[in-house]
Design a protein around this motif. Structure first.
Motif, PDB file in Angstrom:
ATOM      1  N   ARG A 111       1.019  -1.165   0.213  1.00 12.95           N
ATOM      2  CA  ARG A 111      -0.064  -0.002   0.026  1.00 12.95           C
ATOM      3  C   ARG A 111       0.835   1.348  -0.037  1.00 12.95           C
ATOM      4  O   ARG A 111       1.947   1.288   0.660  1.00 12.95           O
ATOM      5  CB  ARG A 111      -0.881   0.016   1.288  1.00 12.95           C
ATOM      6  N   GLU A 112       0.414   2.321  -0.662  1.00 11.52           N
ATOM      7  CA  GLU A 112       1.176   3.485  -0.936  1.00 11.52           C
ATOM      8  C   GLU A 112       0.360   4.768  -0.689  1.00 11.52           C
ATOM      9  O   GLU A 112      -0.888   4.679  -1.047  1.00 11.52           O
ATOM     10  CB  GLU A 112       1.912   3.549  -2.222  1.00 11.52           C
ATOM     11  N   GLY A 113       0.862   5.911   0.016  1.00 10.86           N
ATOM     12  CA  GLY A 113       0.188   7.167  -0.261  1.00 10.86           C
ATOM     13  C   GLY A 113      -0.027   7.712  -1.471  1.00 10.86           C
ATOM     14  O   GLY A 113       0.847   7.535  -2.255  1.00 10.86           O
ATOM     15  N   VAL A 114      -0.995   8.484  -1.507  1.00 13.63           N
ATOM     16  CA  VAL A 114      -1.597   9.152  -2.702  1.00 13.63           C
ATOM     17  C   VAL A 114      -1.572  10.543  -2.368  1.00 13.63           C
ATOM     18  O   VAL A 114      -0.825  11.412  -3.055  1.00 13.63           O
ATOM     19  CB  VAL A 114      -2.698   8.675  -3.264  1.00 13.63           C
ATOM     20  N   ALA A 115      -2.364  11.008  -1.523  1.00 11.06           N
ATOM     21  CA  ALA A 115      -2.654  12.336  -1.203  1.00 11.06           C
ATOM     22  C   ALA A 115      -3.351  12.573   0.132  1.00 11.06           C
ATOM     23  O   ALA A 115      -3.957  11.607   0.517  1.00 11.06           O
ATOM     24  CB  ALA A 115      -3.287  13.150  -2.227  1.00 11.06           C
ATOM     25  N   VAL A 116      -3.076  13.715   0.683  1.00 10.72           N
ATOM     26  CA  VAL A 116      -3.528  14.046   2.265  1.00 10.72           C
ATOM     27  C   VAL A 116      -4.017  15.303   2.166  1.00 10.72           C
ATOM     28  O   VAL A 116      -3.605  16.030   1.491  1.00 10.72           O
ATOM     29  CB  VAL A 116      -2.696  13.597   3.292  1.00 10.72           C
ATOM     30  N   ILE A 117      -4.911  15.632   3.234  1.00 10.16           N
ATOM     31  CA  ILE A 117      -5.340  16.945   3.347  1.00 10.16           C
ATOM     32  C   ILE A 117      -5.636  17.209   4.701  1.00 10.16           C
ATOM     33  O   ILE A 117      -6.062  16.286   5.598  1.00 10.16           O
ATOM     34  CB  ILE A 117      -6.525  17.286   2.556  1.00 10.16           C
ATOM     35  N   ASN A 118      -5.166  18.411   5.362  1.00  9.77           N
ATOM     36  CA  ASN A 118      -5.323  18.790   6.483  1.00  9.77           C
ATOM     37  C   ASN A 118      -6.603  19.205   6.692  1.00  9.77           C
ATOM     38  O   ASN A 118      -6.818  20.469   5.994  1.00  9.77           O
ATOM     39  CB  ASN A 118      -4.279  19.768   7.022  1.00  9.77           C
ATOM     40  N   GLY A 158      -8.232  20.804   8.865  1.00 10.96           N
ATOM     41  CA  GLY A 158      -8.420  22.151   9.689  1.00 10.96           C
ATOM     42  C   GLY A 158      -8.060  23.176   8.649  1.00 10.96           C
ATOM     43  O   GLY A 158      -8.960  24.276   8.588  1.00 10.96           O
ATOM     44  N   GLY A 159      -7.049  23.428   8.067  1.00  7.20           N
ATOM     45  CA  GLY A 159      -6.568  24.359   7.211  1.00  7.20           C
ATOM     46  C   GLY A 159      -6.718  24.166   5.580  1.00  7.20           C
ATOM     47  O   GLY A 159      -6.685  25.420   4.747  1.00  7.20           O
ATOM     48  N   GLY A 160      -6.930  22.928   5.135  1.00  7.62           N
ATOM     49  CA  GLY A 160      -7.131  22.803   3.679  1.00  7.62           C
ATOM     50  C   GLY A 160      -5.846  22.375   3.182  1.00  7.62           C
ATOM     51  O   GLY A 160      -5.875  22.145   1.691  1.00  7.62           O
ATOM     52  N   THR A 161      -4.476  22.426   3.803  1.00  6.69           N
ATOM     53  CA  THR A 161      -3.289  22.191   2.981  1.00  6.69           C
ATOM     54  C   THR A 161      -3.302  20.813   2.732  1.00  6.69           C
ATOM     55  O   THR A 161      -3.681  19.720   3.302  1.00  6.69           O
ATOM     56  CB  THR A 161      -2.242  22.392   3.967  1.00  6.69           C
ATOM     57  N   THR A 177      -6.123  15.250  -7.385  1.00  8.39           N
ATOM     58  CA  THR A 177      -6.616  16.614  -6.635  1.00  8.39           C
ATOM     59  C   THR A 177      -7.207  16.177  -5.412  1.00  8.39           C
ATOM     60  O   THR A 177      -8.505  15.546  -5.889  1.00  8.39           O
ATOM     61  CB  THR A 177      -7.186  17.654  -7.479  1.00  8.39           C
ATOM     62  N   ILE A 178      -6.839  16.344  -4.347  1.00  3.19           N
ATOM     63  CA  ILE A 178      -7.561  15.994  -3.053  1.00  3.19           C
ATOM     64  C   ILE A 178      -8.335  17.201  -2.681  1.00  3.19           C
ATOM     65  O   ILE A 178      -7.664  18.308  -2.784  1.00  3.19           O
ATOM     66  CB  ILE A 178      -6.747  15.301  -2.115  1.00  3.19           C
ATOM     67  N   ALA A 234       0.971  19.792  11.986  1.00  2.00           N
ATOM     68  CA  ALA A 234       0.538  19.706  10.823  1.00  2.00           C
ATOM     69  C   ALA A 234       1.792  19.065   9.932  1.00  2.00           C
ATOM     70  O   ALA A 234       1.201  18.273   8.902  1.00  2.00           O
ATOM     71  CB  ALA A 234       0.268  21.107  10.208  1.00  2.00           C
ATOM     72  N   ALA A 235       2.771  19.148  10.240  1.00  2.00           N
ATOM     73  CA  ALA A 235       3.970  18.349   9.535  1.00  2.00           C
ATOM     74  C   ALA A 235       3.796  17.043   9.226  1.00  2.00           C
ATOM     75  O   ALA A 235       4.348  16.136   8.720  1.00  2.00           O
ATOM     76  CB  ALA A 235       5.252  18.710   9.991  1.00  2.00           C
ATOM     77  N   TYR A 236       2.809  16.454  10.300  1.00  2.00           N
ATOM     78  CA  TYR A 236       2.744  14.859  10.491  1.00  2.00           C
ATOM     79  C   TYR A 236       1.559  14.511   9.359  1.00  2.00           C
ATOM     80  O   TYR A 236       1.374  13.138   9.388  1.00  2.00           O
ATOM     81  CB  TYR A 236       2.293  14.468  11.693  1.00  2.00           C
ATOM     82  N   CYS A 237       0.908  15.415   8.984  1.00  4.60           N
ATOM     83  CA  CYS A 237      -0.241  14.978   7.802  1.00  4.60           C
ATOM     84  C   CYS A 237       0.462  14.959   6.546  1.00  4.60           C
ATOM     85  O   CYS A 237       0.535  15.867   5.747  1.00  4.60           O
ATOM     86  CB  CYS A 237      -1.184  15.983   7.797  1.00  4.60           C
TER      87      CYS A 237
END
Length: 128
Positions: free
Chosen positions: A45-52, A54-57, A69-70, A104-107
């Motif tokens: 399994r691999e990461g594709v995209a993430v979104i915070n 709270g702030g939408g980053t 696009t997430i 936030a850096a952990y997201c």
């Protein structure tokens, strides 16, 4: 507890598009980072995209930048993944996941192992 339900998967030809959705319910206030991950047959399994949430980053795995696009719909507690110019190598099971981050850096897609809540997945098949 947080429940995640994915939808929107299917079969498309190369070059086509799909929009995946992930509806969150339950204790959604206990999470602030949501993401999409995928697993191709015979691969990890691999990461594709993430979104915070709270702030939408947003953050993307390098190979997904420019095509995926997430986004989020806060009113509906839903996260979407718009996938364009799909390639056969994008074939796999796509999972939605959520976690709480203290910084936030952990997201990030690379922190996949720390995502606590997972959906059942939705299959994406891209034919050449």
């Amino acid at each position: 507890q947080v429940q995640l339900v994915e939808s929107g998967g299917g079969s498309v030809q190369a070059g086509g598009s799909l929009r995946l959705s992930c509806a969150a319910s339950g204790d959604t206030y206990s999470t602030n980072c949501m993401g999409w991950f995928r697993q191709a047959p015979g691969k990890e399994r691999e990461g594709v995209a993430v979104i915070n949430t709270g702030g939408g980053t947003t953050y993307y795995a390098d190979s997904m930048k420019g095509r995926f696009t997430i986004s989020q719909d806060n009113a509906k507690n839903t996260v979407h993944l718009q996938m364009n110019n799909l390639k056969p190598e994008d074939t796999g099971m796509y999972y939605c996941a959520a976690r709480l981050v203290t910084l936030a850096a952990y997201c990030r897609p690379r922190t996949m192992q720390d995502f606590r809540y997972w959906g059942q997945g939705t299959q994406v098949t891209v034919s050449s």
